[in-house]
Design a protein around this motif. Structure first.
Motif, PDB file in Angstrom:
ATOM      1  N   GLU A  35       0.832  -1.202   0.000  1.00 12.41           N
ATOM      2  CA  GLU A  35       0.000   0.000   0.000  1.00 12.41           C
ATOM      3  C   GLU A  35       0.869   1.256   0.000  1.00 12.41           C
ATOM      4  OE1 GLU A  35      -3.393   2.446   0.050  1.00 12.41           O
ATOM      5  OE2 GLU A  35      -3.039   0.381  -0.577  1.00 12.41           O
ATOM      6  N   CYS A  36       1.977   1.223   0.707  1.00  9.27           N
ATOM      7  CA  CYS A  36       2.896   2.356   0.733  1.00  9.27           C
ATOM      8  C   CYS A  36       3.429   2.647  -0.670  1.00  9.27           C
ATOM      9  CB  CYS A  36       4.037   2.061   1.697  1.00  9.27           C
ATOM     10  SG  CYS A  36       5.180   3.430   1.929  1.00  9.27           S
ATOM     11  N   LEU A  37       3.799   1.612  -1.412  1.00 12.27           N
ATOM     12  CA  LEU A  37       4.290   1.819  -2.776  1.00 12.27           C
ATOM     13  C   LEU A  37       3.201   2.403  -3.668  1.00 12.27           C
ATOM     14  CD1 LEU A  37       6.633   1.591  -4.767  1.00 12.27           C
ATOM     15  CD2 LEU A  37       5.852  -0.741  -5.264  1.00 12.27           C
ATOM     16  N   ARG A  38       1.974   1.969  -3.460  1.00 13.24           N
ATOM     17  CA  ARG A  38       0.867   2.524  -4.241  1.00 13.24           C
ATOM     18  C   ARG A  38       0.726   4.027  -3.968  1.00 13.24           C
ATOM     19  NH1 ARG A  38      -3.766   4.462  -3.930  1.00 13.24           N
ATOM     20  NH2 ARG A  38      -4.046   4.146  -1.695  1.00 13.24           N
ATOM     21  N   VAL A  39       0.849   4.418  -2.704  1.00 14.60           N
ATOM     22  CA  VAL A  39       0.750   5.832  -2.339  1.00 14.60           C
ATOM     23  C   VAL A  39       1.930   6.630  -2.916  1.00 14.60           C
ATOM     24  CG1 VAL A  39       0.802   7.436  -0.380  1.00 14.60           C
ATOM     25  CG2 VAL A  39      -0.652   5.398  -0.301  1.00 14.60           C
ATOM     26  N   ILE A  40       3.119   6.055  -2.885  1.00 12.76           N
ATOM     27  CA  ILE A  40       4.285   6.721  -3.471  1.00 12.76           C
ATOM     28  C   ILE A  40       4.051   6.980  -4.960  1.00 12.76           C
ATOM     29  CG2 ILE A  40       6.701   6.355  -4.147  1.00 12.76           C
ATOM     30  CD1 ILE A  40       7.035   4.862  -1.437  1.00 12.76           C
ATOM     31  N   PHE A 112      11.606  -3.945  -2.745  1.00 12.62           N
ATOM     32  CA  PHE A 112      11.385  -4.013  -1.297  1.00 12.62           C
ATOM     33  C   PHE A 112       9.900  -4.023  -0.944  1.00 12.62           C
ATOM     34  CE2 PHE A 112      11.038  -2.130   2.954  1.00 12.62           C
ATOM     35  CZ  PHE A 112      12.003  -2.825   3.649  1.00 12.62           C
ATOM     36  N   PHE A 113       9.112  -3.217  -1.628  1.00  9.24           N
ATOM     37  CA  PHE A 113       7.701  -3.048  -1.282  1.00  9.24           C
ATOM     38  C   PHE A 113       6.758  -4.002  -2.017  1.00  9.24           C
ATOM     39  CE2 PHE A 113       9.361   1.180  -0.127  1.00  9.24           C
ATOM     40  CZ  PHE A 113       8.844   1.298   1.146  1.00  9.24           C
ATOM     41  N   THR A 114       7.257  -4.924  -2.812  1.00 10.27           N
ATOM     42  CA  THR A 114       6.356  -5.786  -3.604  1.00 10.27           C
ATOM     43  C   THR A 114       6.332  -7.236  -3.125  1.00 10.27           C
ATOM     44  OG1 THR A 114       8.086  -6.149  -5.256  1.00 10.27           O
ATOM     45  CG2 THR A 114       6.523  -4.362  -5.676  1.00 10.27           C
ATOM     46  N   ARG A 115       6.770  -7.506  -1.932  1.00  7.88           N
ATOM     47  CA  ARG A 115       6.752  -8.896  -1.448  1.00  7.88           C
ATOM     48  C   ARG A 115       5.335  -9.428  -1.268  1.00  7.88           C
ATOM     49  NH1 ARG A 115      10.996  -8.089   3.151  1.00  7.88           N
ATOM     50  NH2 ARG A 115      10.322  -5.953   2.869  1.00  7.88           N
TER      51      ARG A 115
END
Length: 135
Positions: A35-40, A112-115
């Motif tokens: 979710e953090c990567l989506r927000v980025i 890092f954020f796609t695990r």
């Protein structure tokens, strides 16, 4: 595509709390990272719209930090952290990666954020099972 039988071979906390693992929230953390990567990405898209041809591109660095960390000193300046490396704290890695705090480049964040996605599509099971046989 691997099934549940493959995931049952995974040892440790990588899949907690699923499959009667510990009460740790590793899967929740992976979902939060996704979710953090989506927000980025959404923020970068909004910056592109707002600045048009003067857009500076993606963020150069991304920092992930758990909310329950207690900071007793200021964060090191990014200029001291070589961008060629993923910076994480020492210790508490449980034969893996201490991901309570991490400083990385934007391209590293794509990994890092796609695990969470890798667990869902089955591509992570091979790495998790391989880790078991090599430890």
């Amino acid at each position: 595509s691997p099934g549940a039988a493959h995931y049952r071979q995974v040892v440790g906390h990588a899949l907690s709390p699923a499959m009667n693992r510990s009460k740790w929230g590793t899967l929740w953390a992976y979902r939060s990272m996704s979710e953090c990567l989506r927000v980025i990405k959404a923020s970068e898209g909004q910056r592109r719209l707002a600045h048009g041809e003067h857009w500076l591109g993606q963020y150069s660095r991304v920092i992930w930090s758990r909310m329950d960390l207690q900071w007793i000193l200021p964060h090191p300046p990014l200029t001291l952290l070589n961008p060629r490396w993923l910076w994480v704290p020492r210790g508490h890695d449980y034969r893996g990666l201490n991901e309570r705090h991490a400083v990385m480049t934007r391209p590293m964040a794509e990994v890092f954020f796609t695990r969470w996605e890798e667990l869902r599509n089955g591509s992570a099971v091979y790495a998790l099972c391989m880790r078991r046989t090599s430890s």
